[in-house]
Design a protein around this motif. Structure first.
Motif, short mmCIF file in Angstrom:
data_model
loop_
_atom_site.label_atom_id
_atom_site.label_comp_id
_atom_site.label_asym_id
_atom_site.label_seq_id
_atom_site.Cartn_x
_atom_site.Cartn_y
_atom_site.Cartn_z
N LYS A 12 0.86 -1.18 0.00
CA LYS A 12 0.00 0.00 0.00
C LYS A 12 0.89 1.23 0.00
O LYS A 12 1.58 1.51 0.98
N PRO A 39 -8.49 -3.43 3.32
CA PRO A 39 -8.16 -4.18 4.53
C PRO A 39 -6.68 -4.00 4.87
O PRO A 39 -5.90 -3.45 4.06
N PRO A 40 -6.24 -4.47 6.02
CA PRO A 40 -4.81 -4.41 6.37
C PRO A 40 -3.97 -5.26 5.42
O PRO A 40 -4.48 -6.16 4.74
N LEU A 41 -2.67 -5.00 5.39
CA LEU A 41 -1.76 -5.79 4.59
C LEU A 41 -1.83 -7.26 5.00
O LEU A 41 -1.95 -7.59 6.18
N GLU A 43 -4.19 -9.30 4.13
CA GLU A 43 -5.57 -9.77 4.09
C GLU A 43 -6.05 -9.90 2.63
O GLU A 43 -5.53 -9.23 1.74
N THR A 152 -8.93 5.02 9.48
CA THR A 152 -8.37 3.76 9.03
C THR A 152 -6.87 3.81 9.21
O THR A 152 -6.23 4.80 8.93
N SER A 153 -6.31 2.72 9.68
CA SER A 153 -4.87 2.68 9.86
C SER A 153 -4.40 1.25 9.75
O SER A 153 -5.17 0.31 9.91
N ASP A 154 -3.14 1.09 9.49
CA ASP A 154 -2.55 -0.23 9.40
C ASP A 154 -1.82 -0.54 10.68
O ASP A 154 -1.34 0.36 11.37
N SER A 155 -1.73 -1.80 11.01
CA SER A 155 -1.09 -2.17 12.25
C SER A 155 0.43 -2.00 12.18
O SER A 155 1.10 -1.97 13.18
N THR A 156 0.95 -1.86 10.98
CA THR A 156 2.39 -1.70 10.81
C THR A 156 2.81 -0.30 11.20
O THR A 156 2.25 0.68 10.73
N SER A 194 -1.31 8.16 10.64
CA SER A 194 -0.68 7.39 9.56
C SER A 194 -0.73 8.20 8.28
O SER A 194 -1.40 9.24 8.21
#
Length: 207
Positions: A12, A39-41, A43, A152-156, A194
């Motif tokens: 992304k 969705p998150p990376l 997924e 929205t955010s990614d866990s990374t 983010s």
């Protein structure tokens, strides 16, 4: 023609994503309004697509649903509007917001989008009005407020400096000028945000 992509989201970098389909990575460009819903990376993801073949490139554009792709295809039929500008338009406002602006003859709102001057905005209103008369969507942009304000955010973890740089790169790729993008990012910047959140906040600021 490639009409749909289903696979694992492995990259992304707004406004581009990389989707792994059985070991083959497909690069797609998405409007930011579609990007927020990813969705998150790692997924699974399914995107409907529009494939553009040029002499110097083959480009794949992705959308969350058929309606978004249909509007993109209607936009690029308008004189002076190519895929890049259509992507920028749908990044600055979602499909229902654009339809509402056209139906309300809201040229002043359209000219705030990158690459859309007064003549282009007027042409969009004139040419798109008839094409959108049967559009099935919300009557006002306010109905999508929950989606616009959703975080929205990614866990990374992303280093704050990298997040700002990524957001700036995305805004520039969408057609905003350096000074516009810098000013908007400065106005909304918070260290904990983010890159996607910074882009979303900046686009709202620019609008």
């Amino acid at each position: 023609m490639i009409g749909q992509i289903s696979g694992k989201l492995i990259g992304k970098q707004p406004p581009e994503v990389l989707v792994d389909v059985n070991g083959v990575g497909y690069e797609l460009q998405l409007p930011m309004t579609c990007f927020y819903a990813l969705p998150p990376l790692g997924e699974p993801v399914t995107l409907v697509t529009h494939f553009v073949v040029r002499e110097d490139a083959q480009l794949l554009y992705g959308f969350n649903n058929q309606a978004e792709r249909s509007l993109f295809r209607l936009l690029i039929k308008t004189q002076g509007v190519g895929p890049k500008l259509a992507l920028a338009i749908l990044s600055g406002m979602n499909a229902d917001e654009f339809v509402w602006a056209v139906n309300q003859n809201d040229v002043s709102r359209l000219v705030k989008l990158p690459g859309v001057g007064k003549k282009t905005a007027e042409r969009l209103v004139i040419e798109m009005r008839d094409r959108l008369k049967d559009w099935q969507g919300s009557s006002t942009p306010a109905t999508d407020a929950a989606n616009i304000d959703a975080v929205t955010s990614d866990s990374t973890f992303v280093h704050p400096a990298d997040a700002r740089a990524d957001a700036l790169s995305a805004l520039l790729s969408l057609g905003y000028k350096q000074n516009q993008a810098d000013k908007a990012l400065t106005a909304v910047y918070q260290q904990e945000l983010s890159s996607e959140e910074l882009i979303k906040a900046s686009l709202k600021q620019l609008a």
